[in-house]
Design a protein around this motif. Structure first.
Motif, PDB file in Angstrom:
ATOM      1  N   LEU A 268       0.829  -1.215   0.000  1.00 45.81           N
ATOM      2  CA  LEU A 268       0.000   0.000   0.000  1.00 45.81           C
ATOM      3  C   LEU A 268       0.859   1.259   0.000  1.00 45.81           C
ATOM      4  O   LEU A 268       0.547   2.235  -0.681  1.00 45.81           O
ATOM      5  N   ALA A 269       1.976   1.227   0.730  1.00 39.95           N
ATOM      6  CA  ALA A 269       2.844   2.410   0.804  1.00 39.95           C
ATOM      7  C   ALA A 269       3.607   2.636  -0.498  1.00 39.95           C
ATOM      8  O   ALA A 269       4.198   3.705  -0.688  1.00 39.95           O
ATOM      9  N   SER A 270       3.606   1.648  -1.381  1.00 41.24           N
ATOM     10  CA  SER A 270       4.284   1.810  -2.677  1.00 41.24           C
ATOM     11  C   SER A 270       3.359   2.425  -3.727  1.00 41.24           C
ATOM     12  O   SER A 270       3.816   2.822  -4.804  1.00 41.24           O
ATOM     13  N   VAL A 271       2.060   2.483  -3.414  1.00 36.93           N
ATOM     14  CA  VAL A 271       1.098   2.991  -4.395  1.00 36.93           C
ATOM     15  C   VAL A 271       1.230   4.503  -4.639  1.00 36.93           C
ATOM     16  O   VAL A 271       1.165   4.943  -5.796  1.00 36.93           O
ATOM     17  N   PRO A 272       1.427   5.347  -3.589  1.00 36.47           N
ATOM     18  CA  PRO A 272       1.503   6.789  -3.860  1.00 36.47           C
ATOM     19  C   PRO A 272       2.547   7.174  -4.913  1.00 36.47           C
ATOM     20  O   PRO A 272       2.265   8.003  -5.787  1.00 36.47           O
ATOM     21  N   VAL A 273       3.722   6.577  -4.882  1.00 36.47           N
ATOM     22  CA  VAL A 273       4.744   6.954  -5.870  1.00 36.47           C
ATOM     23  C   VAL A 273       4.317   6.508  -7.274  1.00 36.47           C
ATOM     24  O   VAL A 273       4.598   7.192  -8.270  1.00 36.47           O
ATOM     25  N   ILE A 274       3.596   5.401  -7.345  1.00 35.24           N
ATOM     26  CA  ILE A 274       3.106   4.931  -8.655  1.00 35.24           C
ATOM     27  C   ILE A 274       2.061   5.906  -9.205  1.00 35.24           C
ATOM     28  O   ILE A 274       2.073   6.261 -10.380  1.00 35.24           O
ATOM     29  N   MET A 275       1.181   6.390  -8.307  1.00 33.95           N
ATOM     30  CA  MET A 275       0.142   7.324  -8.756  1.00 33.95           C
ATOM     31  C   MET A 275       0.712   8.721  -8.997  1.00 33.95           C
ATOM     32  O   MET A 275       0.128   9.520  -9.711  1.00 33.95           O
ATOM     33  N   ASP A 276       1.863   8.996  -8.402  1.00 36.29           N
ATOM     34  CA  ASP A 276       2.502  10.304  -8.596  1.00 36.29           C
ATOM     35  C   ASP A 276       3.333  10.300  -9.880  1.00 36.29           C
ATOM     36  O   ASP A 276       3.156  11.142 -10.764  1.00 36.29           O
ATOM     37  N   LYS A 277       4.207   9.286 -10.004  1.00 39.49           N
ATOM     38  CA  LYS A 277       5.177   9.320 -11.116  1.00 39.49           C
ATOM     39  C   LYS A 277       4.787   8.438 -12.293  1.00 39.49           C
ATOM     40  O   LYS A 277       5.462   8.462 -13.321  1.00 39.49           O
ATOM     41  N   GLY A 278       3.765   7.634 -12.140  1.00 34.23           N
ATOM     42  CA  GLY A 278       3.290   6.835 -13.267  1.00 34.23           C
ATOM     43  C   GLY A 278       3.744   5.379 -13.223  1.00 34.23           C
ATOM     44  O   GLY A 278       4.750   5.045 -12.599  1.00 34.23           O
ATOM     45  N   ALA A 279       2.958   4.536 -13.906  1.00 32.85           N
ATOM     46  CA  ALA A 279       3.238   3.092 -13.931  1.00 32.85           C
ATOM     47  C   ALA A 279       4.578   2.810 -14.604  1.00 32.85           C
ATOM     48  O   ALA A 279       5.363   1.983 -14.148  1.00 32.85           O
ATOM     49  N   ALA A 280       4.852   3.536 -15.705  1.00 34.48           N
ATOM     50  CA  ALA A 280       6.076   3.266 -16.475  1.00 34.48           C
ATOM     51  C   ALA A 280       7.313   3.573 -15.649  1.00 34.48           C
ATOM     52  O   ALA A 280       8.308   2.833 -15.703  1.00 34.48           O
ATOM     53  N   PHE A 281       7.242   4.673 -14.863  1.00 36.72           N
ATOM     54  CA  PHE A 281       8.377   5.049 -14.001  1.00 36.72           C
ATOM     55  C   PHE A 281       8.703   3.913 -13.043  1.00 36.72           C
ATOM     56  O   PHE A 281       9.850   3.486 -12.918  1.00 36.72           O
ATOM     57  N   TYR A 282       7.667   3.388 -12.373  1.00 32.46           N
ATOM     58  CA  TYR A 282       7.896   2.355 -11.356  1.00 32.46           C
ATOM     59  C   TYR A 282       8.365   1.052 -11.997  1.00 32.46           C
ATOM     60  O   TYR A 282       9.283   0.394 -11.522  1.00 32.46           O
ATOM     61  N   LYS A 283       7.713   0.725 -13.115  1.00 29.48           N
ATOM     62  CA  LYS A 283       7.994  -0.540 -13.790  1.00 29.48           C
ATOM     63  C   LYS A 283       9.411  -0.603 -14.355  1.00 29.48           C
ATOM     64  O   LYS A 283       9.963  -1.682 -14.601  1.00 29.48           O
ATOM     65  N   ASP A 284       9.977   0.580 -14.558  1.00 34.87           N
ATOM     66  CA  ASP A 284      11.309   0.670 -15.126  1.00 34.87           C
ATOM     67  C   ASP A 284      12.369   0.053 -14.209  1.00 34.87           C
ATOM     68  O   ASP A 284      13.445  -0.340 -14.648  1.00 34.87           O
ATOM     69  N   PHE A 285      12.061  -0.030 -12.919  1.00 34.73           N
ATOM     70  CA  PHE A 285      12.995  -0.645 -11.970  1.00 34.73           C
ATOM     71  C   PHE A 285      12.683  -2.138 -11.876  1.00 34.73           C
ATOM     72  O   PHE A 285      11.543  -2.544 -12.005  1.00 34.73           O
ATOM     73  N   GLY A 286      13.720  -2.937 -11.611  1.00 37.55           N
ATOM     74  CA  GLY A 286      13.480  -4.355 -11.356  1.00 37.55           C
ATOM     75  C   GLY A 286      13.898  -5.257 -12.495  1.00 37.55           C
ATOM     76  O   GLY A 286      14.581  -4.834 -13.432  1.00 37.55           O
ATOM     77  N   MET A 287      13.517  -6.529 -12.406  1.00 38.27           N
ATOM     78  CA  MET A 287      13.872  -7.511 -13.436  1.00 38.27           C
ATOM     79  C   MET A 287      12.719  -8.498 -13.600  1.00 38.27           C
ATOM     80  O   MET A 287      11.917  -8.706 -12.688  1.00 38.27           O
TER      81      MET A 287
END
Ligand SMILES: Cc1cc2nc3c(=O)[nH]c(=O)nc-3n(C[C@H](O)[C@H](O)[C@H](O)COP(=O)(O)O)c2cc1C
Ligand code: SF4
Length: 518
Positions: free
Chosen positions: A312-331
């Motif tokens: 739940l605490a990871s959702v605000p940054v996704i709604m702020d910076k966008g799905a693509a921004f968040y998805k760009d991290f990881g593997m």
């Protein structure tokens, strides 16, 4: 401007003596007639440096740590209020390697300011995500969360957006958001840290979840061993309500959302989502059979989103910076960042948020700095008491849900416990079975009976009684528990047991041989 001194007030720092340091600094200020403001921030998570005191200088923050009350006088003598040099001097906190190497998305604000200052929260981008969400259609919010690739950080790694869609698509007069803050896994403290260090990010995430699914009420279920987190969350909810972040009209929108904090009575199994719902309803914490899924019939029989604190605490940054921004991290299918909690016999214990994909070896050796005892690392348990033990031979495994599953392990809530070469893996396997026997809710036979038989059989192995037969029996028992248990307590206990047997066979040799080897 009067100097500002930041002294963490979260339970991790308090356990390491932060309160005494705060008192010593306050009395030294009084004695020297210096006017300064002491801010009790959360911890940044480098617990090996706590209590870490920071001062705001003309050139930015300067950190000192770990500070003892006996250091305080000399800190003042060295001019620490303006960043003067001292044996505890660490320089700019952002440049401390343990912190500088992190990718802080969920924990971006944690440990920087007063956790209960909504203005400080907003000044660092807080509420941007909720502001965007109130202007969107629920289905679009769900789509954004789904596209971000966020998966549940509580252990199972289920896609958060898909869970939310099921609740959104289920018609009901009332829906709920339940935040799982039971945090029962060994070596884990990310949920506690964020609740104590940046509680508004969880409140914001829950409000977004409510608006996205049509839920108007949220509950945070916090383990009773976290009294400080309970206090902080209650205070933060009060502040959010007064500021119109919660209530009949979230941020002035037509959406209503409010929440309550509830305290669990203390049982590992109450972290399992259906046992948690029973507990919230005032019943005994026993696992419910699925279906129905909580998303369809959850709390009080109504559609319910149950998510972990970090999800739940990871959702605000996704709604702020966008799905693509968040998805760009990881593997692979593990997208975004994960707060890895490094604990046990390790030099640099603390919370390290990073994109998925670092190898276990990098985490233990480079970030964790190896064992605190200086002895060789023997095993690392990843994912709490139900997680597998990894030997050094598997240190090239990347931190990724699928990569860990491929090695018969799990990431769980991302807690890792380091053991040196004095660890006895037979004792650890026995402990796993014993833990399961104590914590079992008793609903299904493989777990309730199997775990007790498991302890007995491992005891026979330790005593050197019919080793081959009893080793085969433990393996058979683990298979029965793995495939026949109703929930992951009985179903995953075989992971620590079988990984100990597979990777450390010498520790399971008959007793006389084991004694001789020691
Ligand atoms: C025995 C047991 C204990 C669990 N404990 C926790 C816990 O303390 N915190 C948590 O978030 N999830 C815990 N889980 C996982 C939850 O059942 C559930 O998957 C999670 O709350 C879903 O949220 P997520 O999708 O955001 O991860 C536990 C599961 C089991 C089987
Ligand atoms: S596996 Fe254990 S904890 Fe889970 S339902 Fe069965 S008895 Fe209860």
């Amino acid at each position: 401007m009067i100097p500002r001194i930041y002294i963490p007030g979260d339970s991790g720092a308090l356990a390491l003596g932060a309160e005494k340091v705060a008192k010593a600094i306050a009395s030294e200020l009084a004695e020297r007639g210096i006017e300064a403001k002491i801010v009790r921030n959360g911890s940044r998570g480098a617990y090996f440096l706590e209590p870490m005191v920071e001062v705001a200088t003309a050139n930015g923050r300067v950190a000192y740590g770990p500070v003892k009350p006996s250091d305080v006088k000399s800190l003042f003598d060295c001019g620490f209020l303006t960043g003067g040099h001292h044996k505890r001097w660490l320089g700019a906190p952002d440049k401390i390697p343990f912190l500088a190497r992190q990718t802080r998305l969920t924990f971006a604000r944690c440990g920087i300011n007063d956790p209960l200052s909504l203005d400080a929260y907003k000044s660092l981008g807080g509420l941007n995500g909720l502001r965007n969400a109130v202007a969107m259609a629920p289905a679009d919010i769900v789509k954004q969360v789904t596209e971000s690739g966020l998966r549940g950080r509580g252990g199972a790694g289920f896609p958060t957006g898909i869970k939310w869609k099921t609740v959104l698509d289920t018609t009901a007069d009332k829906k709920y958001i339940v935040c799982n803050a039971d945090e029962g896994d060994s070596a884990t403290f990310a949920d506690r840290m964020i609740m104590e260090g940046d509680p508004f990010v969880l409140i914001e995430g829950m409000a977004i979840a409510g608006i996205a699914t049509g839920a108007t009420k949220g509950f945070v279920y916090i383990r009773s061993e976290y009294p400080h987190a309970v206090t902080m969350m209650n205070k933060a909810v009060e502040v959010a309500r007064k500021a119109g972040v919660l209530g009949a009209s979230v941020l002035g929108s037509p959406n209503a959302f409010d929440m309550e904090i509830r305290v669990g009575a203390g049982a590992y199994v109450c972290g399992e989502e259906t046992a948690l719902l029973n507990s919230l309803e005032g019943k005994r914490g026993v696992v419910r059979a699925k279906p129905p899924l909580p998303a369809i019939q959850g709390l009080f029989g109504k559609p319910t989103v149950i998510n972990n604190v970090i999800s739940l605490a990871s959702v605000p940054v996704i709604m702020d910076k966008g799905a693509a921004f968040y998805k760009d991290f990881g593997m692979g299918r593990s997208r975004g960042t994960i707060p890895i909690q490094i604990a046990g016999n390790v030099k640099h214990a603390g919370l390290f948020e990073a994109a998925f994909g670092m190898t276990l070896g990098e985490i233990v050796d480079d970030i964790g700095g190896g064992t605190a005892t200086g002895r060789p690392v023997k095993a690392v348990q990843v994912g709490g008491p139900l997680g597998a033990y990894f030997p050094r031979a598997l240190f090239d495994t990347p931190f990724d849900y699928e990569a860990f599953a491929a090695k018969d392990g799990l990431i769980g809530h991302a807690g890792i416990t380091v053991f040196d070469d004095t660890a006895d893996m037979l004792k650890q396997a026995r402990f796993a079975m014993e833990f399961c026997a104590i914590e079992s809710c008793g609903k299904c036979t493989p777990c309730r009976i199997g775990s007790t038989r498991g302890v007995e059989t491992i005891d026979k192995l330790a005593a050197g009684i019919e080793p081959e037969k009893n080793l085969a029996l433990v393996t058979d028992l683990c298979n029965t528990m793995k495939f026949g248990s109703l929930c992951a307590l009985g179903g995953f206990t075989p992971y620590p047991v079988m990984s100990s047997i597979t990777h450390f066979p010498d520790d399971f040799k008959p007793a006389p041989v084991r004694v001789a080897a020691e």
